[in-house]
Write a protein that holds these residues in place. Structure first.
Motif, short mmCIF file in Angstrom:
data_model
loop_
_atom_site.label_atom_id
_atom_site.label_comp_id
_atom_site.label_asym_id
_atom_site.label_seq_id
_atom_site.Cartn_x
_atom_site.Cartn_y
_atom_site.Cartn_z
N LEU A 10 23.07 -45.53 -6.20
CA LEU A 10 23.13 -45.47 -4.73
C LEU A 10 23.33 -44.05 -4.19
N ILE A 11 23.36 -43.06 -5.08
CA ILE A 11 23.65 -41.67 -4.68
C ILE A 11 22.40 -40.81 -4.86
N THR A 12 22.04 -40.07 -3.81
CA THR A 12 20.95 -39.09 -3.90
C THR A 12 21.50 -37.75 -3.43
N THR A 13 21.23 -36.70 -4.21
CA THR A 13 21.69 -35.36 -3.86
C THR A 13 20.54 -34.37 -4.00
N SER A 14 20.69 -33.23 -3.33
CA SER A 14 19.67 -32.20 -3.39
C SER A 14 20.33 -30.84 -3.25
N ARG A 15 19.56 -29.78 -3.52
CA ARG A 15 20.12 -28.44 -3.68
C ARG A 15 20.27 -27.62 -2.41
N GLY A 16 19.37 -27.72 -1.43
CA GLY A 16 19.52 -26.87 -0.26
C GLY A 16 18.32 -26.90 0.67
N ALA A 17 18.30 -25.97 1.61
CA ALA A 17 17.28 -25.94 2.66
C ALA A 17 15.87 -25.95 2.08
N GLY A 18 15.64 -25.23 1.01
CA GLY A 18 14.32 -25.17 0.40
C GLY A 18 13.87 -26.47 -0.25
N THR A 19 14.79 -27.39 -0.47
CA THR A 19 14.45 -28.67 -1.09
C THR A 19 14.55 -29.83 -0.09
N ALA A 20 14.77 -29.52 1.18
CA ALA A 20 15.01 -30.55 2.19
C ALA A 20 13.84 -31.52 2.34
N ALA A 21 12.61 -31.02 2.30
CA ALA A 21 11.46 -31.92 2.46
C ALA A 21 11.35 -32.86 1.26
N LEU A 22 11.52 -32.33 0.06
CA LEU A 22 11.48 -33.18 -1.13
C LEU A 22 12.59 -34.23 -1.08
N PHE A 23 13.76 -33.82 -0.65
CA PHE A 23 14.90 -34.71 -0.48
C PHE A 23 14.55 -35.84 0.49
N ALA A 24 14.02 -35.47 1.65
CA ALA A 24 13.70 -36.48 2.67
C ALA A 24 12.60 -37.42 2.19
N LEU A 25 11.60 -36.90 1.51
CA LEU A 25 10.54 -37.76 0.99
C LEU A 25 11.08 -38.72 -0.06
N GLU A 26 12.02 -38.27 -0.88
CA GLU A 26 12.67 -39.15 -1.85
C GLU A 26 13.44 -40.26 -1.12
N LEU A 27 14.09 -39.94 -0.02
CA LEU A 27 14.83 -40.95 0.74
C LEU A 27 13.87 -42.00 1.30
N VAL A 28 12.73 -41.54 1.82
CA VAL A 28 11.72 -42.48 2.33
C VAL A 28 11.30 -43.42 1.20
N ARG A 29 11.03 -42.86 0.03
CA ARG A 29 10.62 -43.66 -1.12
C ARG A 29 11.71 -44.66 -1.51
N LEU A 30 12.96 -44.19 -1.55
CA LEU A 30 14.08 -45.06 -1.92
C LEU A 30 14.29 -46.19 -0.92
N LEU A 31 13.87 -45.97 0.32
CA LEU A 31 14.00 -47.01 1.34
C LEU A 31 12.82 -47.99 1.29
#
Length: 183
Positions: free
Chosen positions: A146-167
């Motif tokens: 249930l936990i998703t983490t990411s590294r920083g501003a440069g990874t924000a889009a990848l992070f958000a796309l992963e959240l969309v996928r997880l949803l």
């Protein structure tokens, strides 16, 4: 109905918050900004002020599918906000996911949510995660249960796309990623 709450604390990292909200909304996921207090205007680390949708108290009556914490200096504000720590624990106890980027994974660590979980963070915060029992990863985006983490501003889009996928919106993640030239 899927609903995401993105918390905005004074000093939030603008790229992380705006990119995440933008991508989630492009994927047609209801996404609301939540203030940590009663102010509906919150200023980020680079002096951008955003109008949020809900106060912390108003958000308490909602049941979000996902809670997201952007990083930046605002993570220190979240770190000191005991009611937020409790809300995060309740979210996980209800089998609903949480996500944090940059410095914000340390908020999950303080809430006791990273024990035995793979997680990543902005360089320099790894020891805080490890002390909380996390298995620190060098990857840009890490999901473990249930936990998703990411590294920083440069990874924000990848992070958000992963959240969309997880949803559960794989197709939307692919379409949005392609339209924004991330994929």
């Amino acid at each position: 109905m899927t609903q995401v709450h993105v918390y905005a604390a004074a000093g939030f990292e603008e790229v992380e918050l705006v990119t995440t909200v933008d991508i989630l909304r492009r994927a047609e996921i209801e996404t609301l900004l939540v203030s940590l207090n009663e102010d509906l205007a919150v200023t980020g680390s680079h002096q951008m002020t955003l109008q949020v949708d809900l106060t912390f108290a108003e958000a308490a009556v909602e049941t979000p599918t996902l809670i997201v914490l952007p990083g930046g200096p605002g993570a220190n504000v979240m770190l000191q906000h005991a009611p937020l720590q409790q809300r995060l624990r309740e979210q996980i106890a209800a089998s609903r996911p949480v996500a944090a980027i940059c410095a914000a994974p340390k908020v999950l660590a303080k809430a006791g949510l990273l024990q035995g979980k793979k997680a990543t963070c902005f360089p320099g915060f790894e020891s805080l995660l490890a002390e909380a029992g996390a298995i620190v990863s060098p990857y840009n985006v890490v999901s473990d249960g249930l936990i998703t983490t990411s590294r920083g501003a440069g990874t924000a889009a990848l992070f958000a796309l992963e959240l969309v996928r997880l949803l559960g919106k794989d197709n939307a993640a692919h379409q949005v990623g392609r339209a924004m030239l991330y994929l």
